[in-house]
Enzyme design. Sequence first.
Site, PDB file in Angstrom:
ATOM      1  N   TYR A   1     -34.340  -3.992 -28.581  1.00 42.83           N
ATOM      2  CA  TYR A   1     -35.400  -5.004 -28.706  1.00 42.83           C
ATOM      3  C   TYR A   1     -36.753  -4.306 -28.809  1.00 42.83           C
ATOM      4  CZ  TYR A   1     -38.168  -9.233 -27.883  1.00 42.83           C
ATOM      5  OH  TYR A   1     -39.070 -10.280 -28.012  1.00 42.83           O
TER       6      TYR A   1
ATOM      7  N   LYS B   1     -39.301  -4.317 -32.068  1.00 39.44           N
ATOM      8  CA  LYS B   1     -40.685  -4.798 -32.041  1.00 39.44           C
ATOM      9  C   LYS B   1     -41.671  -3.662 -32.351  1.00 39.44           C
ATOM     10  CE  LYS B   1     -39.706  -9.101 -31.236  1.00 39.44           C
ATOM     11  NZ  LYS B   1     -39.930 -10.126 -32.270  1.00 39.44           N
TER      12      LYS B   1
ATOM     13  N   ASP C   1     -34.927 -21.828 -40.582  1.00 33.68           N
ATOM     14  CA  ASP C   1     -34.189 -21.516 -39.350  1.00 33.68           C
ATOM     15  C   ASP C   1     -32.699 -21.592 -39.641  1.00 33.68           C
ATOM     16  OD1 ASP C   1     -33.289 -21.559 -36.449  1.00 33.68           O
ATOM     17  OD2 ASP C   1     -35.442 -21.711 -36.142  1.00 33.68           O
TER      18      ASP C   1
ATOM     19  N   THR D   1     -31.891 -17.306 -26.760  1.00 37.47           N
ATOM     20  CA  THR D   1     -30.895 -16.246 -26.591  1.00 37.47           C
ATOM     21  C   THR D   1     -31.137 -15.397 -25.340  1.00 37.47           C
ATOM     22  OG1 THR D   1     -32.260 -15.113 -28.234  1.00 37.47           O
ATOM     23  CG2 THR D   1     -30.147 -15.984 -28.994  1.00 37.47           C
TER      24      THR D   1
ATOM     25  N   ASP E   1     -31.151 -17.329 -42.925  1.00 36.08           N
ATOM     26  CA  ASP E   1     -30.891 -16.250 -41.961  1.00 36.08           C
ATOM     27  C   ASP E   1     -31.783 -15.091 -42.374  1.00 36.08           C
ATOM     28  OD1 ASP E   1     -29.997 -14.051 -40.556  1.00 36.08           O
ATOM     29  OD2 ASP E   1     -27.869 -14.549 -40.776  1.00 36.08           O
TER      30      ASP E   1
HETATM   31  N1  LIG Z   1     -40.179 -15.868 -25.381  1.00 35.27           N
HETATM   32  C1  LIG Z   1     -40.800 -14.735 -25.107  1.00 35.27           C
HETATM   33  O1  LIG Z   1     -41.046 -14.403 -23.915  1.00 35.27           O
HETATM   34  C2  LIG Z   1     -41.241 -13.814 -26.202  1.00 35.27           C
HETATM   35  C3  LIG Z   1     -42.172 -12.812 -25.917  1.00 35.27           C
HETATM   36  C4  LIG Z   1     -42.594 -11.965 -26.925  1.00 35.27           C
HETATM   37  C5  LIG Z   1     -42.122 -12.117 -28.212  1.00 35.27           C
HETATM   38  N2  LIG Z   1     -41.208 -13.081 -28.487  1.00 35.27           N
HETATM   39  C6  LIG Z   1     -40.751 -13.215 -29.881  1.00 35.27           C
HETATM   40  O2  LIG Z   1     -41.182 -14.477 -30.384  1.00 35.27           O
HETATM   41  C7  LIG Z   1     -40.295 -14.925 -31.407  1.00 35.27           C
HETATM   42  C8  LIG Z   1     -39.931 -16.375 -31.146  1.00 35.27           C
HETATM   43  O3  LIG Z   1     -39.296 -16.461 -29.897  1.00 35.27           O
HETATM   44  P1  LIG Z   1     -39.234 -17.802 -29.014  1.00 35.27           P
HETATM   45  O4  LIG Z   1     -39.617 -17.416 -27.635  1.00 35.27           O
HETATM   46  O5  LIG Z   1     -39.941 -18.895 -29.682  1.00 35.27           O
HETATM   47  O6  LIG Z   1     -37.637 -17.986 -28.986  1.00 35.27           O
HETATM   48  P2  LIG Z   1     -36.664 -19.160 -29.480  1.00 35.27           P
HETATM   49  O7  LIG Z   1     -35.288 -18.672 -29.199  1.00 35.27           O
HETATM   50  O8  LIG Z   1     -37.103 -20.447 -28.898  1.00 35.27           O
HETATM   51  O9  LIG Z   1     -36.939 -19.215 -31.054  1.00 35.27           O
HETATM   52  C9  LIG Z   1     -36.403 -18.286 -31.953  1.00 35.27           C
HETATM   53  C10 LIG Z   1     -36.024 -19.033 -33.214  1.00 35.27           C
HETATM   54  O10 LIG Z   1     -35.548 -18.063 -34.162  1.00 35.27           O
HETATM   55  C11 LIG Z   1     -34.380 -18.578 -34.755  1.00 35.27           C
HETATM   56  N3  LIG Z   1     -33.540 -17.480 -35.247  1.00 35.27           N
HETATM   57  C12 LIG Z   1     -32.850 -16.585 -34.506  1.00 35.27           C
HETATM   58  N4  LIG Z   1     -32.173 -15.749 -35.316  1.00 35.27           N
HETATM   59  C13 LIG Z   1     -32.454 -16.133 -36.584  1.00 35.27           C
HETATM   60  C14 LIG Z   1     -32.054 -15.668 -37.861  1.00 35.27           C
HETATM   61  N5  LIG Z   1     -31.220 -14.627 -38.003  1.00 35.27           N
HETATM   62  N6  LIG Z   1     -32.554 -16.293 -38.956  1.00 35.27           N
HETATM   63  C15 LIG Z   1     -33.383 -17.355 -38.830  1.00 35.27           C
HETATM   64  N7  LIG Z   1     -33.786 -17.842 -37.648  1.00 35.27           N
HETATM   65  C16 LIG Z   1     -33.323 -17.243 -36.548  1.00 35.27           C
HETATM   66  C17 LIG Z   1     -33.702 -19.380 -33.639  1.00 35.27           C
HETATM   67  O11 LIG Z   1     -32.741 -20.292 -34.161  1.00 35.27           O
HETATM   68  C18 LIG Z   1     -34.891 -20.037 -32.959  1.00 35.27           C
HETATM   69  O12 LIG Z   1     -35.211 -21.279 -33.563  1.00 35.27           O
HETATM   70  C19 LIG Z   1     -39.145 -13.935 -31.414  1.00 35.27           C
HETATM   71  O13 LIG Z   1     -39.326 -13.003 -32.466  1.00 35.27           O
HETATM   72  C20 LIG Z   1     -39.260 -13.230 -30.073  1.00 35.27           C
HETATM   73  O14 LIG Z   1     -38.712 -11.930 -30.097  1.00 35.27           O
HETATM   74  C21 LIG Z   1     -40.750 -13.944 -27.510  1.00 35.27           C
END
Ligand SMILES: NC(=O)c1ccc[n+]([C@@H]2O[C@H](COP(=O)([O-])OP(=O)(O)OC[C@H]3O[C@@H](n4cnc5c(N)ncnc54)[C@H](O)[C@@H]3O)[C@@H](O)[C@H]2O)c1
Length: 250
Positions: A155, A159, A36, A193, A63
């Site tokens: 976005y 995806k 992370d 975010t 990253d």
């Molecule tokens: N929350 C939702 O409703 C939802 C729905 C569908 C898909 N998603 C996808 O699920 C995944 C996880 O999301 P989440 O809900 O747990 O969000 P979150 O923001 O809690 O977790 C995302 C994590 O990714 C890390 N991150 C961001 N950019 C990064 C980078 N460039 N390099 C390394 N790490 C990085 C962040 O620091 C964070 O720890 C994402 O890909 C998101 O698009 C989320």
Amino acid sequence: MRFKDKTVVITGAASGMGRSAALGFAREGAAVVACDLLEDEAASLLAELDAAGGGGARFVRLDVAREEDWEVLARMLRDSGGLDVLFNNAGISGTFDPDLSSTRAWERLLDVNAKGVFLGMKHAVPLMRPRGGGAIVNMSSISASVGQHRVHMGYSASKAAVQAMTRAAAVHYAEDGIRVNAVAPGLLPPMRTSRGSADPVWREKQIDAVPLKRAGHVEEVATAVLFLASDEASYITGVELAVDGGFLSL
Ligand SMILES: NC(=O)c1ccc[n+]([C@@H]2O[C@H](COP(=O)([O-])OP(=O)(O)OC[C@H]3O[C@@H](n4cnc5c(N)ncnc54)[C@H](O)[C@@H]3O)[C@@H](O)[C@H]2O)c1
């Protein structure tokens, strides 16, 4: 212990679904490599992972959009014996920038959410081949399949790229014994975010459109990820599993 003696890399492991999956893999015996940007979370994350069990967790600042970072991680894993599972989870929200026509947002979304997944697969596969195979799970979203108000089209495009790359990689790497699948969550807790999609009014409307009439829990996605990564899914590759309370079935 489905992942005993397995090395599992998880990106975006410090938060949300990545953190939940990391804990799930550790409970099942895996040596988790939690990656992370959030170094401040490393100590508490590693303490949780060690308490959960597993084969000794490590934190790596990575990253996903920077190939140099993947190269460093790959060297580290090569020196310590290889890789069995990659969960390409890190991502940023399609509502982090309220300007839905921002070109900068488009670039950032594609960089992190799509290129990050490509780079992960590119650097994971050579580490899995010598072990006779492995499993990759990519993080997609319902946004790959449907349009949503307030969500930047970058976005959705990122995806949809994950969805398409998952199928392509499943075909490319089947002969190496590497399975590649994706999960597509629906409405989960807001991302760090998230801006527009964290708005309670917007969320209420979205939940109303979910047949199961509730948001999902991060553990429900983690369960699906662990299944796809495990030998229980040995004949499953190239699929995207929706974890969305029926949203895409409407
Ligand atoms: N929350 C939702 O409703 C939802 C729905 C569908 C898909 N998603 C996808 O699920 C995944 C996880 O999301 P989440 O809900 O747990 O969000 P979150 O923001 O809690 O977790 C995302 C994590 O990714 C890390 N991150 C961001 N950019 C990064 C980078 N460039 N390099 C390394 N790490 C990085 C962040 O620091 C964070 O720890 C994402 O890909 C998101 O698009 C989320």
